[in-house]
Design a protein around this motif. Structure first.
Motif, PDB file in Angstrom:
ATOM      1  N   ARG A 220      -6.999  23.338 -40.801  1.00 44.35           N
ATOM      2  CA  ARG A 220      -7.493  22.438 -39.752  1.00 44.35           C
ATOM      3  C   ARG A 220      -7.427  23.118 -38.385  1.00 44.35           C
ATOM      4  NH1 ARG A 220      -3.882  17.450 -39.624  1.00 44.35           N
ATOM      5  NH2 ARG A 220      -2.357  18.941 -40.470  1.00 44.35           N
ATOM      6  N   PRO A 221      -8.512  23.043 -37.585  1.00 38.62           N
ATOM      7  CA  PRO A 221      -8.458  23.602 -36.220  1.00 38.62           C
ATOM      8  C   PRO A 221      -7.566  22.738 -35.342  1.00 38.62           C
ATOM      9  CG  PRO A 221     -10.553  22.498 -36.596  1.00 38.62           C
ATOM     10  CD  PRO A 221      -9.843  22.493 -37.906  1.00 38.62           C
ATOM     11  N   VAL A 222      -6.761  23.400 -34.509  1.00 40.22           N
ATOM     12  CA  VAL A 222      -5.804  22.675 -33.686  1.00 40.22           C
ATOM     13  C   VAL A 222      -5.978  22.982 -32.202  1.00 40.22           C
ATOM     14  CG1 VAL A 222      -4.030  24.454 -33.891  1.00 40.22           C
ATOM     15  CG2 VAL A 222      -3.345  22.110 -33.457  1.00 40.22           C
ATOM     16  N   GLU A 223      -6.676  24.076 -31.877  1.00 40.17           N
ATOM     17  CA  GLU A 223      -6.790  24.484 -30.469  1.00 40.17           C
ATOM     18  C   GLU A 223      -8.110  25.218 -30.260  1.00 40.17           C
ATOM     19  OE1 GLU A 223      -4.779  27.859 -27.512  1.00 40.17           O
ATOM     20  OE2 GLU A 223      -4.640  27.964 -29.698  1.00 40.17           O
ATOM     21  N   PHE A 224      -8.796  24.890 -29.172  1.00 43.04           N
ATOM     22  CA  PHE A 224     -10.004  25.597 -28.758  1.00 43.04           C
ATOM     23  C   PHE A 224      -9.797  26.008 -27.318  1.00 43.04           C
ATOM     24  CE2 PHE A 224     -14.737  25.176 -27.488  1.00 43.04           C
ATOM     25  CZ  PHE A 224     -14.956  26.515 -27.737  1.00 43.04           C
TER      26      PHE A 224
ATOM     27  N   TYR B 235     -13.287  37.869 -21.139  1.00 39.23           N
ATOM     28  CA  TYR B 235     -13.447  36.474 -21.530  1.00 39.23           C
ATOM     29  C   TYR B 235     -13.141  36.348 -23.014  1.00 39.23           C
ATOM     30  CZ  TYR B 235     -15.728  32.059 -22.729  1.00 39.23           C
ATOM     31  OH  TYR B 235     -15.989  30.806 -23.206  1.00 39.23           O
ATOM     32  N   ILE B 236     -12.288  35.395 -23.347  1.00 35.96           N
ATOM     33  CA  ILE B 236     -11.904  35.186 -24.740  1.00 35.96           C
ATOM     34  C   ILE B 236     -12.079  33.713 -25.108  1.00 35.96           C
ATOM     35  CG2 ILE B 236      -9.964  35.101 -26.356  1.00 35.96           C
ATOM     36  CD1 ILE B 236      -8.926  37.612 -25.313  1.00 35.96           C
ATOM     37  N   GLU B 237     -12.740  33.498 -26.228  1.00 33.53           N
ATOM     38  CA  GLU B 237     -12.755  32.183 -26.859  1.00 33.53           C
ATOM     39  C   GLU B 237     -11.892  32.272 -28.113  1.00 33.53           C
ATOM     40  OE1 GLU B 237     -17.134  30.293 -25.705  1.00 33.53           O
ATOM     41  OE2 GLU B 237     -16.529  30.521 -27.792  1.00 33.53           O
ATOM     42  N   ARG B 238     -10.985  31.313 -28.263  1.00 37.62           N
ATOM     43  CA  ARG B 238     -10.079  31.330 -29.415  1.00 37.62           C
ATOM     44  C   ARG B 238     -10.072  29.972 -30.098  1.00 37.62           C
ATOM     45  NH1 ARG B 238      -5.688  32.648 -27.003  1.00 37.62           N
ATOM     46  NH2 ARG B 238      -4.714  30.601 -26.835  1.00 37.62           N
ATOM     47  N   ILE B 239     -10.186  29.988 -31.417  1.00 37.95           N
ATOM     48  CA  ILE B 239     -10.017  28.792 -32.235  1.00 37.95           C
ATOM     49  C   ILE B 239      -8.804  29.040 -33.112  1.00 37.95           C
ATOM     50  CG2 ILE B 239     -11.068  27.175 -33.852  1.00 37.95           C
ATOM     51  CD1 ILE B 239     -13.802  28.385 -33.062  1.00 37.95           C
ATOM     52  N   SER B 240      -7.797  28.191 -32.996  1.00 34.72           N
ATOM     53  CA  SER B 240      -6.551  28.360 -33.742  1.00 34.72           C
ATOM     54  C   SER B 240      -6.442  27.298 -34.828  1.00 34.72           C
ATOM     55  CB  SER B 240      -5.346  28.261 -32.798  1.00 34.72           C
ATOM     56  OG  SER B 240      -5.437  29.230 -31.773  1.00 34.72           O
ATOM     57  N   TYR B 241      -5.803  27.693 -35.938  1.00 32.18           N
ATOM     58  CA  TYR B 241      -5.779  26.843 -37.131  1.00 32.18           C
ATOM     59  C   TYR B 241      -4.361  26.640 -37.652  1.00 32.18           C
ATOM     60  CZ  TYR B 241     -10.748  28.100 -37.268  1.00 32.18           C
ATOM     61  OH  TYR B 241     -12.070  28.307 -36.954  1.00 32.18           O
ATOM     62  N   LEU B 242      -4.178  25.480 -38.295  1.00 32.45           N
ATOM     63  CA  LEU B 242      -2.953  25.220 -39.034  1.00 32.45           C
ATOM     64  C   LEU B 242      -3.023  25.919 -40.387  1.00 32.45           C
ATOM     65  CD1 LEU B 242      -2.565  21.391 -38.295  1.00 32.45           C
ATOM     66  CD2 LEU B 242      -1.467  23.303 -37.118  1.00 32.45           C
ATOM     67  N   ALA B 243      -1.913  25.899 -41.115  1.00 37.70           N
ATOM     68  CA  ALA B 243      -1.871  26.565 -42.415  1.00 37.70           C
ATOM     69  C   ALA B 243      -2.865  25.967 -43.404  1.00 37.70           C
ATOM     70  CB  ALA B 243      -0.454  26.490 -42.983  1.00 37.70           C
TER      71      ALA B 243
ATOM     72  N   ALA C 199      -7.638  25.013 -22.367  1.00 35.34           N
ATOM     73  CA  ALA C 199      -7.333  24.759 -23.770  1.00 35.34           C
ATOM     74  C   ALA C 199      -7.620  23.294 -24.086  1.00 35.34           C
ATOM     75  CB  ALA C 199      -5.876  25.085 -24.072  1.00 35.34           C
ATOM     76  N   VAL C 200      -8.153  23.063 -25.283  1.00 35.92           N
ATOM     77  CA  VAL C 200      -8.471  21.711 -25.734  1.00 35.92           C
ATOM     78  C   VAL C 200      -7.812  21.483 -27.094  1.00 35.92           C
ATOM     79  CG1 VAL C 200     -10.307  20.091 -26.329  1.00 35.92           C
ATOM     80  CG2 VAL C 200     -10.661  21.747 -24.489  1.00 35.92           C
ATOM     81  N   VAL C 201      -7.097  20.366 -27.213  1.00 40.38           N
ATOM     82  CA  VAL C 201      -6.360  20.026 -28.427  1.00 40.38           C
ATOM     83  C   VAL C 201      -6.668  18.575 -28.784  1.00 40.38           C
ATOM     84  CG1 VAL C 201      -4.040  19.742 -29.400  1.00 40.38           C
ATOM     85  CG2 VAL C 201      -4.508  21.631 -27.838  1.00 40.38           C
ATOM     86  N   PRO C 202      -6.863  18.238 -30.068  1.00 36.84           N
ATOM     87  CA  PRO C 202      -7.068  16.834 -30.439  1.00 36.84           C
ATOM     88  C   PRO C 202      -5.928  15.957 -29.928  1.00 36.84           C
ATOM     89  CG  PRO C 202      -7.550  18.270 -32.305  1.00 36.84           C
ATOM     90  CD  PRO C 202      -6.936  19.139 -31.245  1.00 36.84           C
ATOM     91  N   ALA C 203      -6.266  14.840 -29.307  1.00 32.65           N
ATOM     92  CA  ALA C 203      -5.253  13.970 -28.710  1.00 32.65           C
ATOM     93  C   ALA C 203      -4.327  13.371 -29.770  1.00 32.65           C
ATOM     94  CB  ALA C 203      -5.922  12.862 -27.909  1.00 32.65           C
ATOM     95  N   ARG C 204      -4.781  13.284 -31.024  1.00 30.60           N
ATOM     96  CA  ARG C 204      -3.918  12.743 -32.078  1.00 30.60           C
ATOM     97  C   ARG C 204      -2.724  13.661 -32.360  1.00 30.60           C
ATOM     98  NH1 ARG C 204      -6.100  16.038 -36.039  1.00 30.60           N
ATOM     99  NH2 ARG C 204      -8.367  16.303 -35.870  1.00 30.60           N
ATOM    100  N   LEU C 205      -2.812  14.920 -31.953  1.00 30.36           N
ATOM    101  CA  LEU C 205      -1.714  15.854 -32.169  1.00 30.36           C
ATOM    102  C   LEU C 205      -0.723  15.842 -31.009  1.00 30.36           C
ATOM    103  CD1 LEU C 205      -3.694  18.913 -33.597  1.00 30.36           C
ATOM    104  CD2 LEU C 205      -2.601  17.042 -34.841  1.00 30.36           C
TER     105      LEU C 205
ATOM    106  N   VAL D 260       2.903  21.167 -35.279  1.00 31.20           N
ATOM    107  CA  VAL D 260       1.512  21.568 -35.508  1.00 31.20           C
ATOM    108  C   VAL D 260       1.193  22.872 -34.782  1.00 31.20           C
ATOM    109  CG1 VAL D 260       0.563  19.290 -36.032  1.00 31.20           C
ATOM    110  CG2 VAL D 260       0.813  20.001 -33.632  1.00 31.20           C
ATOM    111  N   ARG D 261       2.137  23.815 -34.765  1.00 28.83           N
ATOM    112  CA  ARG D 261       1.853  25.117 -34.162  1.00 28.83           C
ATOM    113  C   ARG D 261       0.894  25.892 -35.063  1.00 28.83           C
ATOM    114  NH1 ARG D 261       5.213  29.400 -30.786  1.00 28.83           N
ATOM    115  NH2 ARG D 261       3.935  31.228 -31.151  1.00 28.83           N
ATOM    116  N   PRO D 262      -0.174  26.472 -34.488  1.00 27.70           N
ATOM    117  CA  PRO D 262      -1.133  27.223 -35.308  1.00 27.70           C
ATOM    118  C   PRO D 262      -0.513  28.479 -35.895  1.00 27.70           C
ATOM    119  CG  PRO D 262      -1.613  27.498 -32.972  1.00 27.70           C
ATOM    120  CD  PRO D 262      -0.566  26.441 -33.069  1.00 27.70           C
ATOM    121  N   VAL D 263      -1.076  28.900 -37.046  1.00 25.63           N
ATOM    122  CA  VAL D 263      -0.557  30.091 -37.724  1.00 25.63           C
ATOM    123  C   VAL D 263      -1.580  31.224 -37.762  1.00 25.63           C
ATOM    124  CG1 VAL D 263       1.012  28.744 -39.151  1.00 25.63           C
ATOM    125  CG2 VAL D 263      -1.296  29.221 -39.988  1.00 25.63           C
TER     126      VAL D 263
END
Length: 255
Positions: free
Chosen positions: A228-232, A217-225, A159-165, A185-188
């Motif tokens: 904004r993407p928060v998790e890859f 194999y799963i690729e997931r991109i998670s977003y805030l409300a 999992a990769v998350v922006p370090a600013r979060l 900043v939990r994704p919705v």
């Protein structure tokens, strides 16, 4: 080990306890498995016997057992009875809900754990920067871990998350989503792409499966409300341990 019949003592459901009877029975069986009083391939008493021992209806027993079968904890064999699943637990994962691995395992009466393989702040790859919409110079928190249920390897995840979060790797314990929620900043919502792959030699060894074993194999991109993407995340799930289920409905307009 306790005899299976002894688990269903008359006072086992504690008459004063809260919650529906079938959920209390479900929890009783899950606790017996976790405590080692029921082990892999043990046979449970029949529905009629459990109902009689606990002084509850067979409908209640049937509902509890059905949910445990759906969760992969028990298996029912026609003409033979109900048994505790052996080997690796098999998990049915519904793709319509955005939940963490930890939440999924706890909901199924399994004990989740994690073995960290990498937990660092680094410069993102071009793909990670594009997917997460990062500005030049931004860094990411990269988390690579082996996910286990009841100490059995289940999934290999990066999992990769922006370090600013999440500015420090120590912010993440066993659950990334718990850390994101604590940071506000939990994704919705998320988009997921699934495919079948054969595991590499290294990944197969990490997951304790034979070389060339199949994986989901799963690729997931998670977003805030706010979008904004928060998790890859990229994850390989053991093909012999996971079933992914999607509920489909019609539009109701005849199309």
């Amino acid at each position: 080990m306790t005899e299976p019949h002894a688990i269903f003592a008359p006072d086992a459901l504690a008459a004063g306890a809260a919650g529906p009877l079938y959920l209390r029975l479900k929890a009783l069986i899950q606790a017996a498995i976790q405590d080692g009083n029921l082990t892999a391939n043990d046979a449970l008493p029949s529905e009629r016997e459990i109902a009689s021992m606990l002084d509850i209806s067979r409908v209640t027993v049937r509902k509890a057992l059905a949910e445990l079968v759906e969760d992969g904890v028990l298996t029912q064999k026609r003409g033979s009875g109900t048994f505790v699943n052996g080997g690796n637990p098999r998990v049915e994962q519904r793709l319509s809900r955005l939940t963490s691995f930890t939440e999924d395992m706890l909901a199924r009466g399994l004990t989740p754990s994690v073995k960290w393989l990498q937990k660092i702040i680094v410069t993102p790859s071009p793909e990670e920067a594009m997917v997460l919409g990062l500005s030049t110079g931004e860094r990411v928190l990269r988390l690579r871990r082996l996910r286990l249920a009841n100490d059995k390897p289940m999934a290999l995840e990066q999992a990769v998350v922006p370090a600013r979060l999440l500015a420090t790797p120590e912010a993440v314990g066993s659950s990334l989503y718990t850390a994101l929620e604590a940071a506000g900043v939990r994704p919705v919502r998320a988009l997921q792409r699934l495919s079948a792959e054969s595991l590499s030699a290294e990944d197969a060894a990490t997951l304790s499966v034979p070389l060339g074993s199949a994986a989901l194999y799963i690729e997931r991109i998670s977003y805030l409300a706010d979008g904004r993407p928060v998790e890859f995340t990229k994850c390989h799930y053991r093909g012999d341990a996971y079933d992914f289920v999607v509920e489909l409905t019609t539009t109701g307009d005849g199309e």
